[in-house]
Structures are given as structure tokens and as C-alpha cells.
Design a protein around this motif. Structure first.
Motif, PDB file in Angstrom:
ATOM      1  N   VAL A 219       0.912  -1.179  -0.011  1.00 12.90           N
ATOM      2  CA  VAL A 219       0.000   0.144  -0.061  1.00 12.90           C
ATOM      3  C   VAL A 219       1.080   1.398   0.200  1.00 12.90           C
ATOM      4  O   VAL A 219       1.840   1.325   1.085  1.00 12.90           O
ATOM      5  CB  VAL A 219      -1.018   0.028   1.370  1.00 12.90           C
ATOM      6  CG1 VAL A 219      -1.669   1.356   1.707  1.00 12.90           C
ATOM      7  CG2 VAL A 219      -1.812  -1.027   1.304  1.00 12.90           C
ATOM      8  N   GLU A 220       0.815   2.268  -0.893  1.00 13.83           N
ATOM      9  CA  GLU A 220       1.304   3.267  -0.800  1.00 13.83           C
ATOM     10  C   GLU A 220       0.822   4.673  -0.214  1.00 13.83           C
ATOM     11  O   GLU A 220      -0.477   5.010  -0.683  1.00 13.83           O
ATOM     12  CB  GLU A 220       1.652   3.743  -2.361  1.00 13.83           C
ATOM     13  CG  GLU A 220       2.656   4.808  -2.626  1.00 13.83           C
ATOM     14  CD  GLU A 220       3.474   5.043  -3.695  1.00 13.83           C
ATOM     15  OE1 GLU A 220       4.424   4.198  -4.107  1.00 13.83           O
ATOM     16  OE2 GLU A 220       2.579   5.684  -4.503  1.00 13.83           O
ATOM     17  N   LEU A 221       1.414   5.372   0.695  1.00 16.55           N
ATOM     18  CA  LEU A 221       0.816   6.440   1.231  1.00 16.55           C
ATOM     19  C   LEU A 221       1.540   7.804   0.461  1.00 16.55           C
ATOM     20  O   LEU A 221       2.808   7.682   0.420  1.00 16.55           O
ATOM     21  CB  LEU A 221       0.896   6.479   2.884  1.00 16.55           C
ATOM     22  CG  LEU A 221       0.437   5.183   3.358  1.00 16.55           C
ATOM     23  CD1 LEU A 221       0.821   5.409   5.131  1.00 16.55           C
ATOM     24  CD2 LEU A 221      -1.041   5.300   3.215  1.00 16.55           C
TER      25      LEU A 221
ATOM     26  N   VAL B 117       0.595   5.083  11.651  1.00 17.02           N
ATOM     27  CA  VAL B 117       0.930   3.900  11.060  1.00 17.02           C
ATOM     28  C   VAL B 117       1.765   2.684  12.145  1.00 17.02           C
ATOM     29  O   VAL B 117       1.300   1.724  12.368  1.00 17.02           O
ATOM     30  CB  VAL B 117       2.227   3.977  10.023  1.00 17.02           C
ATOM     31  CG1 VAL B 117       2.916   2.830   9.639  1.00 17.02           C
ATOM     32  CG2 VAL B 117       1.583   4.613   8.839  1.00 17.02           C
TER      33      VAL B 117
ATOM     34  N   LYS C 211       6.584   9.853   0.598  1.00 19.02           N
ATOM     35  CA  LYS C 211       6.081   8.519   0.310  1.00 19.02           C
ATOM     36  C   LYS C 211       6.315   7.529   1.212  1.00 19.02           C
ATOM     37  O   LYS C 211       7.402   7.421   1.654  1.00 19.02           O
ATOM     38  CB  LYS C 211       6.294   8.278  -1.170  1.00 19.02           C
ATOM     39  CG  LYS C 211       5.551   9.000  -2.302  1.00 19.02           C
ATOM     40  CD  LYS C 211       5.692   8.281  -3.504  1.00 19.02           C
ATOM     41  CE  LYS C 211       5.126   8.943  -4.943  1.00 19.02           C
ATOM     42  NZ  LYS C 211       3.666   9.201  -4.872  1.00 19.02           N
TER      43      LYS C 211
ATOM     44  N   LEU D  83      -5.152   0.698   7.321  1.00 20.13           N
ATOM     45  CA  LEU D  83      -4.656   1.809   7.222  1.00 20.13           C
ATOM     46  C   LEU D  83      -5.549   3.053   7.122  1.00 20.13           C
ATOM     47  O   LEU D  83      -5.205   4.328   7.742  1.00 20.13           O
ATOM     48  CB  LEU D  83      -3.216   2.295   6.323  1.00 20.13           C
ATOM     49  CG  LEU D  83      -2.153   1.323   6.756  1.00 20.13           C
ATOM     50  CD1 LEU D  83      -0.960   1.317   5.791  1.00 20.13           C
ATOM     51  CD2 LEU D  83      -1.708   1.869   8.011  1.00 20.13           C
ATOM     52  N   SER D  84      -6.150   2.822   6.195  1.00 18.77           N
ATOM     53  CA  SER D  84      -7.431   4.019   6.196  1.00 18.77           C
ATOM     54  C   SER D  84      -8.174   4.472   7.303  1.00 18.77           C
ATOM     55  O   SER D  84      -8.293   5.575   7.610  1.00 18.77           O
ATOM     56  CB  SER D  84      -8.468   3.542   4.808  1.00 18.77           C
ATOM     57  OG  SER D  84      -7.546   3.498   3.649  1.00 18.77           O
TER      58      SER D  84
ATOM     59  N   LEU E 252      -5.660   6.357   9.414  1.00 20.69           N
ATOM     60  CA  LEU E 252      -5.326   7.934   8.915  1.00 20.69           C
ATOM     61  C   LEU E 252      -6.663   8.934   8.689  1.00 20.69           C
ATOM     62  O   LEU E 252      -6.564   9.578   7.975  1.00 20.69           O
ATOM     63  CB  LEU E 252      -4.561   7.385   7.727  1.00 20.69           C
ATOM     64  CG  LEU E 252      -3.204   6.715   7.901  1.00 20.69           C
ATOM     65  CD1 LEU E 252      -2.690   6.358   6.619  1.00 20.69           C
ATOM     66  CD2 LEU E 252      -2.457   7.752   9.011  1.00 20.69           C
TER      67      LEU E 252
ATOM     68  N   THR F 144      -7.159  12.655   6.254  1.00 19.22           N
ATOM     69  CA  THR F 144      -7.492  12.327   4.840  1.00 19.22           C
ATOM     70  C   THR F 144      -7.132  13.580   4.002  1.00 19.22           C
ATOM     71  O   THR F 144      -6.835  13.272   2.662  1.00 19.22           O
ATOM     72  CB  THR F 144      -8.869  12.031   4.696  1.00 19.22           C
ATOM     73  OG1 THR F 144      -9.770  12.929   5.215  1.00 19.22           O
ATOM     74  CG2 THR F 144      -9.239  10.708   5.283  1.00 19.22           C
TER      75      THR F 144
ATOM     76  N   HIS G 184      -2.866  10.752   1.121  1.00 18.71           N
ATOM     77  CA  HIS G 184      -3.720   9.879   0.082  1.00 18.71           C
ATOM     78  C   HIS G 184      -3.083   8.391   0.318  1.00 18.71           C
ATOM     79  O   HIS G 184      -1.794   7.989   0.327  1.00 18.71           O
ATOM     80  CB  HIS G 184      -3.385  10.402  -1.306  1.00 18.71           C
ATOM     81  CG  HIS G 184      -3.969   9.629  -2.364  1.00 18.71           C
ATOM     82  ND1 HIS G 184      -3.326   8.894  -3.254  1.00 18.71           N
ATOM     83  CD2 HIS G 184      -5.397   9.660  -2.676  1.00 18.71           C
ATOM     84  CE1 HIS G 184      -4.355   7.931  -4.172  1.00 18.71           C
ATOM     85  NE2 HIS G 184      -5.393   8.620  -3.630  1.00 18.71           N
ATOM     86  N   CYS G 185      -4.093   7.539   0.565  1.00 23.09           N
ATOM     87  CA  CYS G 185      -3.723   6.035   0.651  1.00 23.09           C
ATOM     88  C   CYS G 185      -4.325   5.300  -0.260  1.00 23.09           C
ATOM     89  O   CYS G 185      -5.496   5.436  -0.634  1.00 23.09           O
ATOM     90  CB  CYS G 185      -4.417   5.551   2.023  1.00 23.09           C
ATOM     91  SG  CYS G 185      -3.902   4.035   2.580  1.00 23.09           S
ATOM     92  N   LYS G 186      -3.480   4.875  -1.185  1.00 22.65           N
ATOM     93  CA  LYS G 186      -3.932   3.934  -2.176  1.00 22.65           C
ATOM     94  C   LYS G 186      -4.485   2.455  -1.942  1.00 22.65           C
ATOM     95  O   LYS G 186      -4.048   2.077  -0.881  1.00 22.65           O
ATOM     96  CB  LYS G 186      -2.729   3.949  -3.595  1.00 22.65           C
ATOM     97  CG  LYS G 186      -2.280   5.091  -3.850  1.00 22.65           C
ATOM     98  CD  LYS G 186      -1.311   4.871  -4.972  1.00 22.65           C
ATOM     99  CE  LYS G 186      -0.962   6.206  -5.923  1.00 22.65           C
ATOM    100  NZ  LYS G 186       0.119   6.143  -6.754  1.00 22.65           N
TER     101      LYS G 186
END
Length: 199
Positions: free
Chosen positions: A5-7, A28, A61, A77-78, A81, A85, A89-91
Motif C-alpha cells: 500500500v502506498e501513502l 502507522v 511517500k 491503514l485508511s 489515517l 484524509t 492519500h492512501c492507495k
């Protein structure tokens, strides 16, 4: 490590990237604490794709890696976090690409400690007087230089939930030749011997 997952941190005039790292990484870390196993280790690691030692920067990142989609989904993680928001940005969970630059270890670095503490240990270990041991450290230029070296590395200011005190989470990086999970990862997602993919 097959999934990630990329933040992406989104700083603005009111919220610097350094302050954002402090807020985001605290969350995190808390999410990772909930996933720890009996030995206080995890099978979830992190990377900082824009890490630049020469700029003392972690970039903006963070990638969180795991062996399965389920591990990342249970991390959620969403949820952790949700209050940030507007600033992160959480992909969605993605598969690690087949083309990689290599592998790397992101590890926590520690200060060597105070002269007094080190002198007590040296005196005991070598059966010498405390004054002799203290004199050794006070005249040790190489040690003082290595203490300065720790501060060259990028860090995130963290807050202890127990004491409320702030401390630097100093992060070092080294490239490795292959993927290894020899020791798992800490509740910071860091390890000195376990590696993550670089791309």
C-alpha cells in the motif's frame, strides 16, 4: 513481500512535510502495534521510496509491504489515517511489480548514549576505575564524530504513549542483494536484516 500500500503525504502552507510525518507515522506505528506477534515482530515492513541521505529527507511517500493482501487489509491503514484524509492519500493494495531496482533494509538507528552510561559499562567490563573509563570517552574524537553521524540521517519525531515524551526515530538505509525476512520487522516496520523491494 508480494503486496503493498502506498501513502503519499500532501503538505501545504499550514502543515509541513515534517509535521505530517510525525502525525502519519505515529498512526502507522499504532496500526502495526496491533498486528505484532508474540515475539513483538511483524511480517509487515515499510520503505521510503524518496529517501535521500544527502538531503536528510524521507521524501513524501511511504510503502507498506506484506506477503498477502489479507495482511494489509487487516492493517486497515485508511481507518487509522481517517483524521488526516486532507493530508495523506492512501492507495489500494497493489501487487509488487516484477521489475525491481533491488532490495533494501530500512532500519532504526540509535545514539551511542551518554559518556557517563558508557563509562559505567566500560569500567565494569574491563575492571577499571570509573574515572579512567570516563576519561576514555571524553577524549574519544572518533566516538563524538559517530554521534554527529547519527544526526545526519533523516528522522521522524515520535511521541511515547507511555511517558508522553518526544524522541527521534532515526532511519538508516542500506541496499541488499536479495529479499530476506530473517528477523521480521519491528512495530515501526523497520529491520536491520529483513529487506523490502525497491522500485
Amino acid at each position: 513481500m508480494k503486496y503493498y500500500v502506498e501513502l503519499t503525504l500532501l503538505p501545504d502552507a499550514d502543515m509541513s512535510v515534517y509535521y505530517l510525518w510525525e502525525r502519519v507515522y505515529q498512526q502507522v506505528h499504532l496500526a502495526l502495534v496491533e498486528q505484532k506477534e508474540a515475539n513483538n515482530r511483524l511480517k509487515i515492513g515499510v520503505s521510503f521510496p524518496d529517501y535521500r541521505l544527502e538531503k536528510h529527507s524521507l521524501g513524501s511517500k511511504l510503502r507498506v509491504f506484506a506477503e498477502t493482501k489479507e495482511q494489509l487489509s487487516s492493517l486497515d491503514l485508511s481507518r487509522w489515517l481517517a483524521r488526516l484524509t486532507d493530508y495523506v492519500h492512501c492507495k489500494d493494495v497493489k501487487e509488487v511489480p516484477s521489475e525491481l531496482k533491488g532490495y533494501g533494509c530500512f532500519k532504526r538507528l540509535f545514539e551511542k548514549g551518554s559518556n557517563e552510561r558508557l563509562a559505567r559499562r566500560r569500567a565494569k567490563r574491563l575492571s577499571i576505575s570509573y574515572d579512567m573509563a570516563l576519561a576514555y570517552f571524553e577524549s574519544d574524537k572518533e566516538r563524538k564524530q559517530s554521534e554527529k553521524e547519527v544526526y545526519r540521517f533523516p528522522f521522524i519525531t515520535m511521541k511515547s504513549l507511555g511517558s508522553g515524551e518526544k524522541y527521534p526515530l532515526t532511519i538508516g538505509f542500506s541496499e541488499t542483494s536479495d529479499l530476506t525476512m530473517s528477523e521480521g520487522f519491528s512495530t515501526y516496520g523497520l529491520a536491520s536484516k529483513s529487506s523490502v523491494p525497491l522500485f
